[in-house]
Design a protein around this motif. Structure first.
Motif, short mmCIF file in Angstrom:
data_model
loop_
_atom_site.label_atom_id
_atom_site.label_comp_id
_atom_site.label_asym_id
_atom_site.label_seq_id
_atom_site.Cartn_x
_atom_site.Cartn_y
_atom_site.Cartn_z
N PRO A 93 13.02 -74.51 68.92
CA PRO A 93 13.66 -75.45 69.84
C PRO A 93 13.32 -75.25 71.31
O PRO A 93 13.51 -76.15 72.12
CB PRO A 93 15.15 -75.19 69.61
N ASP A 94 12.82 -74.05 71.72
CA ASP A 94 12.72 -73.73 73.14
C ASP A 94 11.47 -72.90 73.41
O ASP A 94 11.49 -71.67 73.29
CB ASP A 94 14.00 -72.97 73.56
N ASP A 96 9.84 -72.19 76.30
CA ASP A 96 9.94 -71.24 77.41
C ASP A 96 10.79 -70.02 77.04
O ASP A 96 10.44 -68.89 77.37
CB ASP A 96 10.52 -71.93 78.65
N GLY A 97 11.87 -70.26 76.32
CA GLY A 97 12.72 -69.16 75.88
C GLY A 97 12.00 -68.25 74.90
O GLY A 97 12.10 -67.02 74.97
N ALA A 98 11.25 -68.84 73.97
CA ALA A 98 10.50 -68.06 72.98
C ALA A 98 9.40 -67.24 73.67
O ALA A 98 9.20 -66.06 73.36
CB ALA A 98 9.89 -68.97 71.92
N LEU A 99 8.70 -67.86 74.61
CA LEU A 99 7.63 -67.16 75.33
C LEU A 99 8.20 -65.97 76.10
O LEU A 99 7.67 -64.86 76.03
CB LEU A 99 6.93 -68.14 76.28
N ALA A 100 9.31 -66.20 76.81
CA ALA A 100 9.95 -65.11 77.57
C ALA A 100 10.41 -64.00 76.63
O ALA A 100 10.29 -62.81 76.95
CB ALA A 100 11.13 -65.65 78.38
N HIS A 101 10.92 -64.37 75.48
CA HIS A 101 11.39 -63.39 74.49
C HIS A 101 10.23 -62.52 74.01
O HIS A 101 10.35 -61.29 73.95
CB HIS A 101 12.05 -64.14 73.33
N LEU A 102 9.10 -63.14 73.65
CA LEU A 102 7.93 -62.38 73.20
C LEU A 102 7.44 -61.44 74.30
O LEU A 102 7.11 -60.28 74.04
CB LEU A 102 6.81 -63.32 72.76
N GLN A 103 7.41 -61.94 75.53
CA GLN A 103 6.96 -61.12 76.65
C GLN A 103 7.90 -59.95 76.89
O GLN A 103 7.46 -58.82 77.12
CB GLN A 103 6.81 -61.98 77.91
N ASN A 135 5.94 -73.56 66.39
CA ASN A 135 5.66 -74.88 66.94
C ASN A 135 6.84 -75.36 67.77
O ASN A 135 7.99 -75.25 67.35
CB ASN A 135 5.41 -75.89 65.82
N PHE A 136 6.52 -75.96 68.92
CA PHE A 136 7.54 -76.49 69.81
C PHE A 136 7.15 -77.90 70.20
O PHE A 136 6.13 -78.13 70.85
CB PHE A 136 7.65 -75.61 71.07
N ARG A 137 7.91 -78.85 69.74
CA ARG A 137 7.65 -80.27 70.01
C ARG A 137 8.13 -80.60 71.43
O ARG A 137 9.25 -80.27 71.80
CB ARG A 137 8.36 -81.14 68.99
N LEU A 138 7.26 -81.23 72.20
CA LEU A 138 7.61 -81.59 73.57
C LEU A 138 8.34 -82.93 73.56
O LEU A 138 7.97 -83.84 72.81
CB LEU A 138 6.35 -81.68 74.43
#
Length: 139
Positions: A93-94, A96-103, A135-138
């Motif tokens: 669903p998110d 930016d949130g997923a990317l920040a979490h992985l980082q 996958n993240f749908r825009l």
């Protein structure tokens, strides 16, 4: 015929590492499982058990016998990577949130954009060498 992914099963000697990856990195949760064999069912945000983890302990002959009675025999040395499966995919669903979490967790990832589908993707690798696509749908 209209199908959707029900679940996939990982047979692994790295059971706890695998459970930790899918719960801590991907946000799945451990839930009920109708078996006493070593393993876990990991549930998504819709409460569907989408990843089944079957624990392998080659030092426990009884557990191996029960596992092989259920799933069939496999050479433990082959339990790495995805075999014929290239990857498995989840919707998220998110981005930016997923990317920040992985980082934040220091998890290596590959990022891709698929503008034709209005889609952003992140690819990570689980402890067994299986590629997981997010996958993240825009909008």
């Amino acid at each position: 015929m209209k199908l959707r992914l029900d679940h996939y099963n990982l047979r692994t000697p790295k059971m706890q590492e695998t459970i930790d990856f899918y719960t801590e990195v991907l946000g799945l949760r451990v839930g009920p499982r109708p078996s006493t064999r070593p393993g876990a069912w990991l549930y998504d945000r819709a409460d569907i058990p989408v990843v089944h983890v079957s624990g392998v302990d080659a030092t426990n002959p009884q557990a191996m016998k029960e596992l092989e009675a259920h799933l069939g025999a496999k050479d433990v040395s082959t339990l790495t990577g995805g075999g014929a499966i290239d990857h498995v995919a989840f919707d998220g669903p998110d981005f930016d949130g997923a990317l920040a979490h992985l980082q934040r967790l220091g998890i290596a990832y590959v990022e891709r954009d698929v503008p034709q589908l209005s889609l952003k993707q992140l690819f990570v690798t689980d402890p067994n060498g299986v590629t997981v696509e997010l996958n993240f749908r825009l909008a």
